[in-house]
Design a protein around this motif. Structure first.
Motif, PDB file in Angstrom:
ATOM      1  N   ARG A 189     -15.197 -28.850 -14.661  1.00 23.60           N
ATOM      2  CA  ARG A 189     -15.451 -30.045 -15.470  1.00 23.60           C
ATOM      3  C   ARG A 189     -16.081 -31.164 -14.637  1.00 23.60           C
ATOM      4  NH1 ARG A 189     -10.699 -31.089 -19.944  1.00 23.60           N
ATOM      5  NH2 ARG A 189     -10.678 -29.000 -20.864  1.00 23.60           N
ATOM      6  N   VAL A 190     -15.588 -31.327 -13.412  1.00 25.21           N
ATOM      7  CA  VAL A 190     -16.158 -32.363 -12.552  1.00 25.21           C
ATOM      8  C   VAL A 190     -17.598 -32.011 -12.187  1.00 25.21           C
ATOM      9  CG1 VAL A 190     -15.949 -33.596 -10.359  1.00 25.21           C
ATOM     10  CG2 VAL A 190     -13.887 -32.957 -11.638  1.00 25.21           C
ATOM     11  N   CYS A 191     -17.853 -30.743 -11.888  1.00 25.79           N
ATOM     12  CA  CYS A 191     -19.209 -30.296 -11.560  1.00 25.79           C
ATOM     13  C   CYS A 191     -20.151 -30.487 -12.749  1.00 25.79           C
ATOM     14  CB  CYS A 191     -19.193 -28.824 -11.141  1.00 25.79           C
ATOM     15  SG  CYS A 191     -18.517 -28.526  -9.503  1.00 25.79           S
ATOM     16  N   ALA A 192     -19.639 -30.247 -13.950  1.00 24.77           N
ATOM     17  CA  ALA A 192     -20.467 -30.410 -15.150  1.00 24.77           C
ATOM     18  C   ALA A 192     -20.931 -31.860 -15.296  1.00 24.77           C
ATOM     19  CB  ALA A 192     -19.689 -29.969 -16.382  1.00 24.77           C
ATOM     20  N   GLN A 217     -21.781 -33.648 -12.989  1.00 24.83           N
ATOM     21  CA  GLN A 217     -22.875 -33.799 -12.023  1.00 24.83           C
ATOM     22  C   GLN A 217     -24.072 -32.920 -12.397  1.00 24.83           C
ATOM     23  OE1 GLN A 217     -21.145 -36.641 -10.571  1.00 24.83           O
ATOM     24  NE2 GLN A 217     -22.834 -36.003  -9.262  1.00 24.83           N
ATOM     25  N   GLY A 218     -23.972 -32.281 -13.558  1.00 24.23           N
ATOM     26  CA  GLY A 218     -25.070 -31.437 -14.007  1.00 24.23           C
ATOM     27  C   GLY A 218     -25.104 -30.070 -13.350  1.00 24.23           C
ATOM     28  N   TYR A 219     -23.984 -29.657 -12.762  1.00 24.09           N
ATOM     29  CA  TYR A 219     -23.927 -28.378 -12.058  1.00 24.09           C
ATOM     30  C   TYR A 219     -22.982 -27.438 -12.792  1.00 24.09           C
ATOM     31  CZ  TYR A 219     -22.754 -25.004  -8.359  1.00 24.09           C
ATOM     32  OH  TYR A 219     -22.525 -23.855  -7.640  1.00 24.09           O
ATOM     33  N   LEU A 220     -23.481 -26.251 -13.163  1.00 21.89           N
ATOM     34  CA  LEU A 220     -22.664 -25.242 -13.823  1.00 21.89           C
ATOM     35  C   LEU A 220     -22.008 -24.376 -12.751  1.00 21.89           C
ATOM     36  CD1 LEU A 220     -21.705 -23.898 -16.438  1.00 21.89           C
ATOM     37  CD2 LEU A 220     -23.766 -22.454 -16.362  1.00 21.89           C
ATOM     38  N   LEU A 221     -20.741 -24.590 -12.524  1.00 21.16           N
ATOM     39  CA  LEU A 221     -20.016 -23.895 -11.462  1.00 21.16           C
ATOM     40  C   LEU A 221     -19.657 -22.477 -11.884  1.00 21.16           C
ATOM     41  CD1 LEU A 221     -18.492 -24.028  -8.691  1.00 21.16           C
ATOM     42  CD2 LEU A 221     -16.486 -24.788 -10.006  1.00 21.16           C
ATOM     43  N   SER A 222     -20.038 -21.514 -11.077  1.00 18.49           N
ATOM     44  CA  SER A 222     -19.679 -20.117 -11.349  1.00 18.49           C
ATOM     45  C   SER A 222     -18.317 -19.815 -10.742  1.00 18.49           C
ATOM     46  CB  SER A 222     -20.712 -19.160 -10.762  1.00 18.49           C
ATOM     47  OG  SER A 222     -20.663 -19.157  -9.349  1.00 18.49           O
ATOM     48  N   ARG A 223     -17.657 -18.806 -11.284  1.00 16.49           N
ATOM     49  CA  ARG A 223     -16.361 -18.419 -10.723  1.00 16.49           C
ATOM     50  C   ARG A 223     -16.528 -17.883  -9.296  1.00 16.49           C
ATOM     51  NH1 ARG A 223     -10.671 -18.243 -11.938  1.00 16.49           N
ATOM     52  NH2 ARG A 223      -9.962 -17.902  -9.804  1.00 16.49           N
ATOM     53  N   ALA A 224     -17.594 -17.165  -9.042  1.00 16.86           N
ATOM     54  CA  ALA A 224     -17.830 -16.609  -7.705  1.00 16.86           C
ATOM     55  C   ALA A 224     -17.966 -17.714  -6.662  1.00 16.86           C
ATOM     56  CB  ALA A 224     -19.065 -15.724  -7.707  1.00 16.86           C
TER      57      ALA A 224
END
Length: 224
Positions: free
Chosen positions: A29-32, A34-41
């Motif tokens: 959610r925090v990354c989102a 910042q416009g970044y889609l965080l992957s689980r990997a």
């Protein structure tokens, strides 16, 4: 190996409480924002590290115009939202309470050494009523360098008045295992599916549940 004569040091997230799902959702959610889609990997690569180190790396890599502290504050806000407003439940890892009772009855000294914040550690241990099992509880906030540096484990050994060779660390992450090995401690790699793919190749022992570890301790303990 004389297991029952050792001091046991537990990581918290993924070892005592099954919380990596909560931390992944919070971080995502925090990354989102910042416009970044965080992957689980990508998240799994940071499991076991302090939040400050993770955010610092991403700020540098992506050029985010945010401070580490502001992202940590946002992270805590999102975490509280999930826990309080959305009712996210953080359960104990299966078998933990029974294993802690076994260790207590065997007079094994126990401690917690975690990368989580001191406030979150206290909240989780109190909420699950397991804080009484531990003679020392240490957060990475108490040392200069977080995992995979050995600082937190060396510090907790001092709190227990033990040598590093007397300590057995239970960790669910590559970073945590490496920190324990860097400290010179015996290391148990604890496979928790919710902690993602972790490298336990340097661990002394690898288990995927506490019943296995308890049975192993009984089997390997020499008779007097």
């Amino acid at each position: 190996m004389q297991w029952l004569r050792k001091k046991f040091v537990f990581d918290m997230d993924g070892v005592l409480i099954d919380s990596e799902g909560l931390h992944f959702e919070t971080t995502k959610r925090v990354c989102a924002c910042q416009g970044y889609l965080l992957s689980r990997a990508e998240y799994d690569r940071h499991v076991g590290r302090p939040s400050a180190a993770m955010w610092s790396e991403w700020i540098s890599h992506f050029g985010w115009q945010r401070s580490v502290n502001s992202l940590i504050v946002k992270e805590l806000e999102e975490q509280n939202c999930l826990l309080e407003q959305e009712g996210w439940k953080v359960p104990l890892v299966p078998g933990v309470r029974e294993f802690l009772s076994f260790c207590k009855s065997s007079n094994i000294t126990m401690a917690v050494a975690s990368s989580a914040s001191a406030s979150f550690i206290k909240k989780m241990l109190c909420e699950h009523e397991i804080s009484g099992y531990f003679d020392a509880v240490v957060s990475t906030e108490s040392v200069k360098h977080g995992k995979p540096h050995p600082d937190v484990f060396v510090y907790v050994a001092g709190c227990l008045r033990a040598t590093v060779s007397e300590c057995v660390v239970i960790e669910d992450s590559s970073n945590g295992v490496q920190a324990a090995k860097n400290a010179g401690m015996i290391t148990v790699g604890f496979i928790n599916p919710n902690s993602g793919q972790q490298d336990f190749s340097s661990a002394d022992v690898i288990v995927d549940d506490y019943k296995t570890l308890q049975a192993m301790m009984r089997e390997l303990e020499p008779c007097e």
